[in-house]
Structures are given as structure tokens and as C-alpha cells.
Design a protein around this motif. Structure first.
Motif, PDB file in Angstrom:
ATOM      1  N   PHE A 174      -2.069  -1.749  -2.682  1.00  0.00           N
ATOM      2  CA  PHE A 174      -0.901  -1.122  -3.036  1.00  0.00           C
ATOM      3  C   PHE A 174      -1.109   0.538  -3.879  1.00  0.00           C
ATOM      4  CE2 PHE A 174       0.811  -5.229  -1.655  1.00  0.00           C
ATOM      5  CZ  PHE A 174       1.197  -4.890  -0.529  1.00  0.00           C
ATOM      6  N   SER A 175      -0.506   1.193  -3.226  1.00  0.00           N
ATOM      7  CA  SER A 175      -0.361   2.646  -3.749  1.00  0.00           C
ATOM      8  C   SER A 175       0.938   2.672  -4.876  1.00  0.00           C
ATOM      9  CB  SER A 175      -0.233   4.106  -3.327  1.00  0.00           C
ATOM     10  OG  SER A 175      -1.289   4.494  -2.432  1.00  0.00           O
ATOM     11  N   PRO A 176       0.699   3.207  -5.973  1.00  0.00           N
ATOM     12  CA  PRO A 176       2.251   3.234  -6.977  1.00  0.00           C
ATOM     13  C   PRO A 176       3.116   2.748  -6.683  1.00  0.00           C
ATOM     14  CG  PRO A 176      -0.058   4.340  -8.135  1.00  0.00           C
ATOM     15  CD  PRO A 176      -0.159   4.214  -6.353  1.00  0.00           C
ATOM     16  N   GLU A 177       3.083   3.589  -5.633  1.00  0.00           N
ATOM     17  CA  GLU A 177       5.045   4.076  -4.781  1.00  0.00           C
ATOM     18  C   GLU A 177       5.683   2.448  -3.892  1.00  0.00           C
ATOM     19  OE1 GLU A 177       1.798   6.429  -2.550  1.00  0.00           O
ATOM     20  OE2 GLU A 177       2.536   6.198  -5.029  1.00  0.00           O
ATOM     21  N   TYR A 178       4.042   1.794  -3.560  1.00  0.00           N
ATOM     22  CA  TYR A 178       4.762   1.134  -2.546  1.00  0.00           C
ATOM     23  C   TYR A 178       4.642  -0.218  -3.651  1.00  0.00           C
ATOM     24  CZ  TYR A 178       4.650   4.232   0.747  1.00  0.00           C
ATOM     25  OH  TYR A 178       4.784   5.440   1.864  1.00  0.00           O
ATOM     26  N   GLN A 179       3.881  -0.631  -5.004  1.00  0.00           N
ATOM     27  CA  GLN A 179       3.728  -1.574  -5.776  1.00  0.00           C
ATOM     28  C   GLN A 179       4.693  -3.049  -5.723  1.00  0.00           C
ATOM     29  OE1 GLN A 179       0.647  -1.187  -7.078  1.00  0.00           O
ATOM     30  NE2 GLN A 179       0.806  -3.338  -7.424  1.00  0.00           N
ATOM     31  N   ASP A 180       6.168  -2.061  -5.812  1.00  0.00           N
ATOM     32  CA  ASP A 180       7.273  -2.566  -6.110  1.00  0.00           C
ATOM     33  C   ASP A 180       7.932  -2.934  -5.383  1.00  0.00           C
ATOM     34  OD1 ASP A 180       6.077  -4.244  -8.159  1.00  0.00           O
ATOM     35  OD2 ASP A 180       6.928  -2.401  -9.796  1.00  0.00           O
ATOM     36  N   ALA A 181       7.981  -1.897  -3.749  1.00  0.00           N
ATOM     37  CA  ALA A 181       9.193  -1.876  -3.412  1.00  0.00           C
ATOM     38  C   ALA A 181       9.192  -2.950  -2.104  1.00  0.00           C
ATOM     39  CB  ALA A 181       8.283  -0.638  -2.634  1.00  0.00           C
ATOM     40  N   PRO A 182      10.498  -2.690  -1.767  1.00  0.00           N
ATOM     41  CA  PRO A 182      10.285  -3.439  -0.607  1.00  0.00           C
ATOM     42  C   PRO A 182       9.222  -3.771   0.488  1.00  0.00           C
ATOM     43  CG  PRO A 182      12.690  -2.399  -0.278  1.00  0.00           C
ATOM     44  CD  PRO A 182      11.191  -1.950  -1.715  1.00  0.00           C
ATOM     45  N   TRP A 183       9.134  -5.053   1.849  1.00  0.00           N
ATOM     46  CA  TRP A 183       8.366  -4.593   2.251  1.00  0.00           C
ATOM     47  C   TRP A 183       9.159  -3.511   3.799  1.00  0.00           C
ATOM     48  CZ3 TRP A 183       3.286  -5.705   3.062  1.00  0.00           C
ATOM     49  CH2 TRP A 183       2.931  -6.633   1.384  1.00  0.00           C
ATOM     50  N   SER A 184       7.833  -2.918   4.001  1.00  0.00           N
ATOM     51  CA  SER A 184       8.514  -1.900   5.403  1.00  0.00           C
ATOM     52  C   SER A 184       7.118  -1.491   5.873  1.00  0.00           C
ATOM     53  CB  SER A 184       8.949  -0.776   5.207  1.00  0.00           C
ATOM     54  OG  SER A 184       8.398   0.179   3.991  1.00  0.00           O
ATOM     55  N   TRP A 185       7.195  -0.644   7.311  1.00  0.00           N
ATOM     56  CA  TRP A 185       6.335  -0.199   8.190  1.00  0.00           C
ATOM     57  C   TRP A 185       5.256   0.498   6.934  1.00  0.00           C
ATOM     58  CZ3 TRP A 185       5.160  -2.835  12.273  1.00  0.00           C
ATOM     59  CH2 TRP A 185       6.213  -3.647  12.448  1.00  0.00           C
ATOM     60  N   ALA A 186       5.879   1.674   6.575  1.00  0.00           N
ATOM     61  CA  ALA A 186       5.084   2.342   5.380  1.00  0.00           C
ATOM     62  C   ALA A 186       4.312   1.750   3.856  1.00  0.00           C
ATOM     63  CB  ALA A 186       5.944   3.071   4.697  1.00  0.00           C
ATOM     64  N   LYS A 187       4.822   0.592   3.708  1.00  0.00           N
ATOM     65  CA  LYS A 187       4.561  -0.020   2.553  1.00  0.00           C
ATOM     66  C   LYS A 187       3.137  -1.455   3.548  1.00  0.00           C
ATOM     67  CE  LYS A 187       4.384  -3.433  -0.806  1.00  0.00           C
ATOM     68  NZ  LYS A 187       5.490  -4.532  -1.594  1.00  0.00           N
ATOM     69  N   LEU A 188       2.956  -1.580   5.120  1.00  0.00           N
ATOM     70  CA  LEU A 188       2.022  -2.389   5.808  1.00  0.00           C
ATOM     71  C   LEU A 188       1.247  -1.826   6.321  1.00  0.00           C
ATOM     72  CD1 LEU A 188       4.310  -4.747   8.430  1.00  0.00           C
ATOM     73  CD2 LEU A 188       2.619  -4.613   6.568  1.00  0.00           C
ATOM     74  N   ALA A 189       1.263  -0.056   6.328  1.00  0.00           N
ATOM     75  CA  ALA A 189       0.229   1.130   6.442  1.00  0.00           C
ATOM     76  C   ALA A 189      -0.354   1.432   5.449  1.00  0.00           C
ATOM     77  CB  ALA A 189       0.895   2.301   6.582  1.00  0.00           C
ATOM     78  N   ASP A 190       0.334   1.400   3.715  1.00  0.00           N
ATOM     79  CA  ASP A 190      -0.262   1.866   2.857  1.00  0.00           C
ATOM     80  C   ASP A 190      -1.374   0.658   2.659  1.00  0.00           C
ATOM     81  OD1 ASP A 190      -0.343   3.550   0.386  1.00  0.00           O
ATOM     82  OD2 ASP A 190      -0.119   0.957  -0.555  1.00  0.00           O
ATOM     83  N   LEU A 191      -0.820  -0.792   2.833  1.00  0.00           N
ATOM     84  CA  LEU A 191      -1.858  -2.598   1.993  1.00  0.00           C
ATOM     85  C   LEU A 191      -2.791  -1.925   3.388  1.00  0.00           C
ATOM     86  CD1 LEU A 191      -2.373  -4.800   1.548  1.00  0.00           C
ATOM     87  CD2 LEU A 191      -1.159  -5.808   3.464  1.00  0.00           C
ATOM     88  N   ALA A 192      -2.813  -1.362   4.824  1.00  0.00           N
ATOM     89  CA  ALA A 192      -4.018  -1.102   5.535  1.00  0.00           C
ATOM     90  C   ALA A 192      -4.806  -0.827   5.158  1.00  0.00           C
ATOM     91  CB  ALA A 192      -3.417  -0.956   6.688  1.00  0.00           C
ATOM     92  N   SER A 193      -4.372   1.033   4.361  1.00  0.00           N
ATOM     93  CA  SER A 193      -5.845   1.528   4.282  1.00  0.00           C
ATOM     94  C   SER A 193      -6.519   1.560   2.852  1.00  0.00           C
ATOM     95  CB  SER A 193      -4.505   2.949   3.727  1.00  0.00           C
ATOM     96  OG  SER A 193      -3.665   2.898   2.488  1.00  0.00           O
ATOM     97  N   HIS A 194      -5.930   0.456   1.974  1.00  0.00           N
ATOM     98  CA  HIS A 194      -6.526   0.157   0.462  1.00  0.00           C
ATOM     99  C   HIS A 194      -6.812  -1.426   1.439  1.00  0.00           C
ATOM    100  CE1 HIS A 194      -3.267   2.120  -0.757  1.00  0.00           C
ATOM    101  NE2 HIS A 194      -3.971   2.401  -1.976  1.00  0.00           N
ATOM    102  N   ILE A 195      -6.857  -2.084   1.909  1.00  0.00           N
ATOM    103  CA  ILE A 195      -7.855  -3.374   2.226  1.00  0.00           C
ATOM    104  C   ILE A 195      -8.969  -3.239   3.107  1.00  0.00           C
ATOM    105  CG2 ILE A 195      -6.890  -3.917   4.431  1.00  0.00           C
ATOM    106  CD1 ILE A 195      -5.945  -7.038   3.899  1.00  0.00           C
ATOM    107  N   TRP A 196      -9.833  -2.367   3.264  1.00  0.00           N
ATOM    108  CA  TRP A 196     -10.877  -2.129   4.043  1.00  0.00           C
ATOM    109  C   TRP A 196     -11.696  -2.652   2.463  1.00  0.00           C
ATOM    110  CZ3 TRP A 196     -14.792   1.141   2.494  1.00  0.00           C
ATOM    111  CH2 TRP A 196     -14.071   2.386   2.084  1.00  0.00           C
ATOM    112  N   ILE A 197     -11.616  -2.234   1.828  1.00  0.00           N
ATOM    113  CA  ILE A 197     -13.110  -2.396   0.631  1.00  0.00           C
ATOM    114  C   ILE A 197     -13.120  -3.535   0.113  1.00  0.00           C
ATOM    115  CG2 ILE A 197     -13.373  -1.367  -1.944  1.00  0.00           C
ATOM    116  CD1 ILE A 197     -12.028   0.961  -1.301  1.00  0.00           C
ATOM    117  N   PRO A 198     -12.047  -4.269   0.111  1.00  0.00           N
ATOM    118  CA  PRO A 198     -12.645  -5.477  -0.614  1.00  0.00           C
ATOM    119  C   PRO A 198     -12.447  -6.598   0.646  1.00  0.00           C
ATOM    120  CG  PRO A 198      -9.611  -5.404  -0.344  1.00  0.00           C
ATOM    121  CD  PRO A 198     -10.380  -3.552  -0.755  1.00  0.00           C
TER     122      PRO A 198
END
Length: 328
Positions: A174-198
């Protein structure tokens, strides 16, 4: 017949669960000492001393002085009710500590499995159909490189490429602003943008392995009499290959579901450390080093449960796709 087979497999999973829970608890109880022993040794290294009477009182309070079977019964009876105990090191309920980490680990493992299948299946089919072609040799060479390259080395290379050439943030999921944020569509999109590398890192060696397996199994099927008969009846080559040989060669793919999930979760510890992933692997390693038995036991038990569920799903799928399987 199929329904009876599925019910039998589900019923057999119940004793398997208790068997693996007993083995898991035995594994985390096997090292000499306990969490309090490790805690006292850590304090002694820093120059602090702990009163032995206090350690004995804490050991009695946490039930660490009880016989093995009594400790196991207390633990497993709590697990059945959803209570995994209290983490000694974190002083928090284990269920709160492992919930999000296990969810992220399962999500990462599922994404890696989909990526592996999506890449390995068509490449393996091409490599078998075009045997000894230039493309087959290239795929074989790349596959051997993928099998021989450690995941953490692939992680370092991809991190360099992502940062230098694409300016991507590769630390964590996650990006720093979403690290401890509650789950939302924006946080899911941020997860999708980071998960491709691992996903690419963890799927590299598995993809290379499944390509070789698919190629070998499909080559065995392509030269059997039923393929020659189907070809003589005028079926198109694409329809013939996809309907019969590929369907039977899929068995190794389906059978990998049983071990893919726990292997991806527990086998990615080094990669998780390199990429700072908030998954189960690093916390499991920390719990094992600290002899935090309830936290480590919960992780190990959940990994075993994933194996049981994976084997159940793979057996059901094998029964559906392969008519040669007998339900008896």
C-alpha cells in the motif's frame, strides 16, 4: 456418485484437521524452553535480570507449566470457538494480529496462482505442440533460468527496474496514505497497483516449473491413439488439442492447488522481507524465533487448513475434469 464422493472427502477433512492441529502444536512445543525462557535470555543479554519467582508465576498464569495434552486441549478447544489465544510478545489476541495479514497473504497467493496458470498454460501448450522449434528452445532456456533464479534476486531486479524506469513505489502493498486506512475502493485500487511486483516475483519459478510439467504431460497425450482417431475424423487441430489432450494434461495443474497456497505463503518469507510486505511470513518467522507459541501455532494451523482445503478443491476438480477417475 459425485456428490457422495464430495461428501466423503469433506468428512475425511475433519479428522485431518485435528491430526494436523496436534502436529502443529507439537512442532511449536518441541524447542526447549518457552517464550518466558527466551524473554529472560533477551533481558540477560541487555544486562537486566528477571526474578525466577516472577517467571514461575507468569508461567503458571499462562498455563505453560501444564502437560502437553492439557495445553493442546485448551488451545484447540479455544480455536474451535474462534479464540486463538493471546500473543505473549504483542499482548494482543492472536485473531486480531493475524486477520489482515492472512487475508493479504491469501489474496497474494490467489493472484499469484491465477498469474501462474494464465502464463504457464498457453506457453506449455505451445512448447509441446511446437516441439523442438526455436520457440520451444527459447521457452526451455527461459524456464531453466526461472527455476534457477532465487525469488529474492528477482525481487531486487524488479525493484530497481520499477523505481528507476517507472518511478513506481515498490515498498509494501500500500501507499503510505492507505497503510492504516480503512478498506475502501480506493484502497483496493492502491493494492492492485502494488501487488503486481510480488505476484511476478513469486510466480516466476512456479510458472517455469508448470510450463515444463504441462509440456511433458501434453507430449505424452499427443501421441496416443485417441488423438490420431480424432484427427482422422476431421476435427480441427485447435479443437482436437483443446478438447482432449489438454483436458487430460491439466491434472498436474489442478493437483498443485493443494500445496500452492501454503507454499506461496510460507515460502515467500525472504521476498516479503525484501519488499516489506505485511503478509503472514515475516510475523510467523518472528513468532517462531520468540517462541510465541499461540501466535506461531495459529499461523501454522491456518497454513495446514489451507492445505486441507486446497487438497479438497483439487480432488473435486480432478473428479470433474478427468473421466478416468473412479469415485470409489
Amino acid at each position: 456418485m459425485l456428490l457422495n464422493y464430495i461428501l466423503r472427502r469433506i468428512l475425511w477433512a475433519i479428522p485431518f484437521f485435528f491430526a494436523v492441529s496436534l502436529i502443529a502444536f507439537a512442532l511449536i512445543s518441541a524447542p526447549p524452553g518457552d517464550y518466558l525462557t527466551t524473554f529472560a535470555a533477551t533481558l540477560a543479554q541487555s544486562g537486566d535480570m528477571v526474578d525466577q519467582a516472577r517467571l514461575d508465576a507468569l508461567r503458571e498464569r499462562y498455563g505453560l507449566d501444564q502437560p502437553f495434552l492439557i495445553k493442546y486441549w485448551r488451545w484447540i478447544s479455544g480455536v474451535i470457538q474462534g479464540d486463538f489465544g493471546i500473543s505473549f510478545e504483542w499482548q494482543q489476541p492472536v485473531s486480531q494480529l493475524i486477520g489482515e495479514r492472512m487475508a493479504l497473504s491469501v489474496t497474494l497467493a490467489l493472484a499469484t496462482l491465477i498469474f501462474t496458470w494464465a502464463v504457464a498454460l498457453p506457453i506449455g501448450i505451445y512448447s509441446a505442440v511446437r516441439k523442438y522449434s526455436v520457440g520451444d528452445y527459447v521457452i526451455t532456456a527461459v524456464g531453466f533460468i526461472g527455476l534457477a533464479t532465487p525469488n529474492f534476486l528477482v525481487a531486487l531486479v524488479l525493484m530497481y527496474i520499477a523505481v528507476v524506469h517507472f518511478g513506481a513505489d515498490v515498498s509494501g502493498l500500500f501507499s503510505p496514505e492507505y497503510q492504516d486506512a480503512p478498506w475502501s475502493w480506493a484502497k483496493l485500487a492502491d493494492l492492485a497497483s502494488h501487488i503486481w511486483i510480488p505476484v511476478i516475483i513469486l510466480g516466476t519459478s512456479a510458472t517455469a516449473s508448470l510450463v515444463r510439467i504441462m509440456r511433458a504431460n501434453l507430449l505424452d497425450e499427443l501421441h496416443k491413439p485417441y488423438v490420431t482417431t480424432a484427427r482422422a475424423k476431421g476435427l480441427s487441430e485447435f479443437h482436437l488439442i483443446m478438447k482432449y489432450p489438454v483436458r487430460l494434461a491439466l491434472n498436474p495443474f489442478v493437483s498443485t492447488i493443494g500445496w500452492a497456497f501454503p507454499q506461496l505463503i510460507s515460502g515467500a518469507v525472504i521476498t516479503a522481507f525484501v519488499l516489506s510486505l505485511p503478509t503472514a511470513g515475516p510475523m510467523l518467522l518472528q513468532a517462531l524465533l520468540a517462541q510465541d507459541m499461540y501466535l506461531a501455532g495459529a499461523f501454522i494451523l491456518l497454513l495446514c487448513c489451507l492445505s486441507i482445503v486446497g487438497m479438497l478443491v483439487s480432488d473435486i476438480l480432478l473428479a470433474l475434469i478427468d473421466p478416468r477417475i473412479r469415485y470409489r
